[in-house]
Design a protein around this motif. Structure first.
Motif, PDB file in Angstrom:
ATOM      1  N   MET A  62       0.829  -1.214   0.000  1.00 36.37           N
ATOM      2  CA  MET A  62       0.000   0.000   0.000  1.00 36.37           C
ATOM      3  C   MET A  62       0.856   1.254   0.000  1.00 36.37           C
ATOM      4  O   MET A  62       0.560   2.227  -0.716  1.00 36.37           O
ATOM      5  CB  MET A  62      -0.939   0.005   1.205  1.00 36.37           C
ATOM      6  N   ILE A  63       1.928   1.257   0.759  1.00 37.17           N
ATOM      7  CA  ILE A  63       2.802   2.427   0.821  1.00 37.17           C
ATOM      8  C   ILE A  63       3.433   2.700  -0.538  1.00 37.17           C
ATOM      9  O   ILE A  63       3.490   3.846  -1.006  1.00 37.17           O
ATOM     10  CB  ILE A  63       3.881   2.222   1.906  1.00 37.17           C
ATOM     11  N   THR A  64       3.893   1.646  -1.204  1.00 36.62           N
ATOM     12  CA  THR A  64       4.514   1.798  -2.524  1.00 36.62           C
ATOM     13  C   THR A  64       3.522   2.334  -3.546  1.00 36.62           C
ATOM     14  O   THR A  64       3.826   3.259  -4.315  1.00 36.62           O
ATOM     15  CB  THR A  64       5.085   0.452  -3.003  1.00 36.62           C
ATOM     16  N   LEU A  65       2.318   1.764  -3.570  1.00 35.72           N
ATOM     17  CA  LEU A  65       1.290   2.207  -4.511  1.00 35.72           C
ATOM     18  C   LEU A  65       0.903   3.659  -4.255  1.00 35.72           C
ATOM     19  O   LEU A  65       0.681   4.427  -5.202  1.00 35.72           O
ATOM     20  CB  LEU A  65       0.064   1.298  -4.405  1.00 35.72           C
ATOM     21  N   ALA A  66       0.819   4.049  -2.980  1.00 41.79           N
ATOM     22  CA  ALA A  66       0.453   5.423  -2.643  1.00 41.79           C
ATOM     23  C   ALA A  66       1.539   6.406  -3.077  1.00 41.79           C
ATOM     24  O   ALA A  66       1.246   7.457  -3.654  1.00 41.79           O
ATOM     25  CB  ALA A  66       0.201   5.533  -1.144  1.00 41.79           C
ATOM     26  N   VAL A  67       2.795   6.075  -2.802  1.00 40.17           N
ATOM     27  CA  VAL A  67       3.913   6.955  -3.184  1.00 40.17           C
ATOM     28  C   VAL A  67       3.962   7.118  -4.700  1.00 40.17           C
ATOM     29  O   VAL A  67       4.185   8.229  -5.219  1.00 40.17           O
ATOM     30  CB  VAL A  67       5.245   6.401  -2.647  1.00 40.17           C
ATOM     31  N   LEU A  68       3.729   6.036  -5.421  1.00 45.73           N
ATOM     32  CA  LEU A  68       3.726   6.101  -6.882  1.00 45.73           C
ATOM     33  C   LEU A  68       2.594   7.000  -7.377  1.00 45.73           C
ATOM     34  O   LEU A  68       2.766   7.778  -8.324  1.00 45.73           O
ATOM     35  CB  LEU A  68       3.582   4.693  -7.457  1.00 45.73           C
ATOM     36  N   GLY A  69       1.423   6.904  -6.740  1.00 47.62           N
ATOM     37  CA  GLY A  69       0.300   7.762  -7.113  1.00 47.62           C
ATOM     38  C   GLY A  69       0.585   9.229  -6.838  1.00 47.62           C
ATOM     39  O   GLY A  69       0.237  10.108  -7.644  1.00 47.62           O
ATOM     40  N   ILE A  70       1.215   9.514  -5.699  1.00 48.92           N
ATOM     41  CA  ILE A  70       1.580  10.893  -5.367  1.00 48.92           C
ATOM     42  C   ILE A  70       2.564  11.442  -6.391  1.00 48.92           C
ATOM     43  O   ILE A  70       2.405  12.561  -6.901  1.00 48.92           O
ATOM     44  CB  ILE A  70       2.179  10.968  -3.948  1.00 48.92           C
ATOM     45  N   TYR A  71       3.585  10.638  -6.705  1.00 50.70           N
ATOM     46  CA  TYR A  71       4.599  11.076  -7.670  1.00 50.70           C
ATOM     47  C   TYR A  71       3.971  11.353  -9.037  1.00 50.70           C
ATOM     48  O   TYR A  71       4.248  12.395  -9.661  1.00 50.70           O
ATOM     49  CB  TYR A  71       5.670  10.002  -7.801  1.00 50.70           C
ATOM     50  N   SER A  72       3.107  10.437  -9.494  1.00 49.27           N
ATOM     51  CA  SER A  72       2.470  10.604 -10.800  1.00 49.27           C
ATOM     52  C   SER A  72       1.590  11.848 -10.836  1.00 49.27           C
ATOM     53  O   SER A  72       1.601  12.606 -11.816  1.00 49.27           O
ATOM     54  CB  SER A  72       1.633   9.355 -11.128  1.00 49.27           C
ATOM     55  N   SER A  73       0.833  12.079  -9.766  1.00 54.09           N
ATOM     56  CA  SER A  73      -0.084  13.220  -9.722  1.00 54.09           C
ATOM     57  C   SER A  73       0.665  14.542  -9.694  1.00 54.09           C
ATOM     58  O   SER A  73       0.262  15.518 -10.341  1.00 54.09           O
ATOM     59  CB  SER A  73      -0.991  13.109  -8.499  1.00 54.09           C
ATOM     60  N   ILE A  74       1.756  14.585  -8.946  1.00 53.54           N
ATOM     61  CA  ILE A  74       2.554  15.811  -8.883  1.00 53.54           C
ATOM     62  C   ILE A  74       3.266  16.049 -10.212  1.00 53.54           C
ATOM     63  O   ILE A  74       3.285  17.173 -10.731  1.00 53.54           O
ATOM     64  CB  ILE A  74       3.586  15.729  -7.734  1.00 53.54           C
ATOM     65  N   ARG A  75       3.811  14.999 -10.767  1.00 49.92           N
ATOM     66  CA  ARG A  75       4.558  15.130 -12.026  1.00 49.92           C
ATOM     67  C   ARG A  75       3.679  15.661 -13.148  1.00 49.92           C
ATOM     68  O   ARG A  75       4.117  16.507 -13.949  1.00 49.92           O
ATOM     69  CB  ARG A  75       5.138  13.770 -12.417  1.00 49.92           C
ATOM     70  N   HIS A  76       2.431  15.187 -13.207  1.00 53.89           N
ATOM     71  CA  HIS A  76       1.537  15.582 -14.302  1.00 53.89           C
ATOM     72  C   HIS A  76       0.570  16.690 -13.906  1.00 53.89           C
ATOM     73  O   HIS A  76      -0.339  17.012 -14.666  1.00 53.89           O
ATOM     74  CB  HIS A  76       0.757  14.358 -14.795  1.00 53.89           C
ATOM     75  N   ARG A  77       0.767  17.256 -12.703  1.00 52.42           N
ATOM     76  CA  ARG A  77       0.000  18.421 -12.258  1.00 52.42           C
ATOM     77  C   ARG A  77      -1.503  18.170 -12.313  1.00 52.42           C
ATOM     78  O   ARG A  77      -2.259  18.940 -12.898  1.00 52.42           O
ATOM     79  CB  ARG A  77       0.367  19.647 -13.095  1.00 52.42           C
ATOM     80  N   HIS A  78      -1.923  17.125 -11.668  1.00 48.78           N
ATOM     81  CA  HIS A  78      -3.340  16.747 -11.692  1.00 48.78           C
ATOM     82  C   HIS A  78      -4.143  17.326 -10.541  1.00 48.78           C
ATOM     83  O   HIS A  78      -5.300  16.962 -10.353  1.00 48.78           O
ATOM     84  CB  HIS A  78      -3.471  15.223 -11.735  1.00 48.78           C
ATOM     85  N   GLY A  79      -3.555  18.181  -9.775  1.00 49.70           N
ATOM     86  CA  GLY A  79      -4.310  18.919  -8.778  1.00 49.70           C
ATOM     87  C   GLY A  79      -4.184  18.385  -7.363  1.00 49.70           C
ATOM     88  O   GLY A  79      -3.892  17.215  -7.130  1.00 49.70           O
ATOM     89  N   LYS A  80      -4.440  19.293  -6.422  1.00 53.21           N
ATOM     90  CA  LYS A  80      -4.278  18.959  -5.008  1.00 53.21           C
ATOM     91  C   LYS A  80      -5.268  17.907  -4.543  1.00 53.21           C
ATOM     92  O   LYS A  80      -4.964  17.105  -3.655  1.00 53.21           O
ATOM     93  CB  LYS A  80      -4.427  20.229  -4.170  1.00 53.21           C
ATOM     94  N   ARG A  81      -6.485  17.914  -5.114  1.00 55.41           N
ATOM     95  CA  ARG A  81      -7.484  16.952  -4.656  1.00 55.41           C
ATOM     96  C   ARG A  81      -7.093  15.520  -5.010  1.00 55.41           C
ATOM     97  O   ARG A  81      -7.311  14.596  -4.226  1.00 55.41           O
ATOM     98  CB  ARG A  81      -8.853  17.305  -5.247  1.00 55.41           C
ATOM     99  N   VAL A  82      -6.496  15.336  -6.175  1.00 57.89           N
ATOM    100  CA  VAL A  82      -6.027  14.010  -6.569  1.00 57.89           C
ATOM    101  C   VAL A  82      -4.846  13.592  -5.698  1.00 57.89           C
ATOM    102  O   VAL A  82      -4.783  12.460  -5.208  1.00 57.89           O
ATOM    103  CB  VAL A  82      -5.641  13.986  -8.064  1.00 57.89           C
ATOM    104  N   ILE A  83      -3.920  14.514  -5.510  1.00 56.63           N
ATOM    105  CA  ILE A  83      -2.757  14.220  -4.661  1.00 56.63           C
ATOM    106  C   ILE A  83      -3.206  13.842  -3.254  1.00 56.63           C
ATOM    107  O   ILE A  83      -2.677  12.896  -2.646  1.00 56.63           O
ATOM    108  CB  ILE A  83      -1.801  15.430  -4.617  1.00 56.63           C
TER     109      ILE A  83
END
Length: 295
Positions: A62-83
């Motif tokens: 779960m920690i790995t999947l969450a960190v990957l999601g955070i990185y992807s969302s920040i990298r592609h600027r998908h917004g604070k709500r997604v992050i």
């Protein structure tokens, strides 16, 4: 779940003896309390420093999947709500690892309460899925007050896991209802619709499959412990079903977050620019199909 475990709970391992009392008068005394629940894994069987080794280790998924999601969302600027949704998932994973490592009441709260907050974040993100905020500060304030009320009741009054489970279920149902509503409103191509349907299905399979093994672990704990004693370390880890619950719900949760993530992109008309890809072949995340970023 069980209230008492082996003799190891009566000995002074790294996190101390099990202390169960309902008459604690100080906050410091309350911090020493043992969790109100215990699980089928034998405590301190592998390490004197980790109460439930396998139940702690399996939170890495779960920690790995969450960190990957955070990185992807920040990298592609998908917004604070997604992050924020992925940050919520990260808090659940870290809190669960702390809880199973220590079996203390304070870390139990770190495991259970972030689940409520994650559902609330998902609910908010699905309601306010557009760029323009419809409800202003009213909705986040209402959600914050509701979650604060649930937290205070659970911590200071009704310290019963069933109360937490009901509160979690109510919040999760709200997120599912609004997610389904948003999906029905979309005017999207067949490929995106198939991807969203697949993510939704995978998410529910992970969550309900995890719930099944969670119950098997609780109901047949004695038999599972017997079988694990025959297998020995490390093969006994294959029968640590609460650990499998962690892995299955980690994937179930992240698939549902990816569903909500892609719903937002589809709502904005950016869904064809992104796809679900797998890091190292096993960790799903939203990835860009071309080098252009979305603001």
């Amino acid at each position: 779940m069980i209230k008492d475990d082996t003799v190891r709970n009566a000995t002074s391992y790294y996190w101390g003896e099990r202390v169960i009392s309902h008459g604690q008068s100080t906050l410091f005394a309350a911090l020493l309390l043992t969790s109100t629940i215990d699980w089928c894994e034998e405590n301190y069987a592998i390490s004197n420093y980790i109460a439930e080794f396998w139940n702690t280790l399996t939170n890495v998924a779960m920690i790995t999947l969450a960190v990957l999601g955070i990185y992807s969302s920040i990298r592609h600027r998908h917004g604070k709500r997604v992050i924020a949704m992925y940050v919520g998932l990260l808090l659940v994973g870290v809190g669960s690892a702390c809880f199973h490592a220590t079996l203390k009441y304070t870390t139990q709260l770190l495991d259970e309460l972030p689940m409520l907050y994650l559902c609330a974040l998902c609910f908010y993100s699905l309601v306010e899925i557009d760029v323009d905020i419809k409800f202003g500060k009213r909705l986040p304030i209402a959600l914050a007050l509701f979650q604060t009320g649930i937290t205070l009741i659970y911590v200071f009054w009704m310290q019963n896991p069933a109360f937490h489970q009901v509160a979690f279920g109510v919040t999760a149902v709200g997120a599912i209802v609004f997610g389904t509503k948003r999906f029905s409103e979309l005017n999207i191509g067949s490929e995106t619709r198939r991807t969203l349907s697949r993510l939704h299905l995978m998410g529910h399979l992970g969550m309900w499959g995890g719930f099944l093994v969670w119950n098997v672990d609780n109901i047949f704990c004695h038999q599972l412990r017997t079988y694990r004693s025959y297998l020995g370390m490390p093969l006994d880890g294959l029968l640590q079903l609460h650990g499998w619950w962690h892995i299955m719900t980690a994937y179930g949760s992240v698939y549902l977050l990816l569903w909500a993530h892609l719903l937002k992109l589809a709502r904005l008309g950016h869904d064809t620019m992104f796809s679900i890809q797998y890091f190292m072949g096993i960790f799903p995340h939203v990835a860009l199909n071309n080098p252009k970023k979305v603001d």
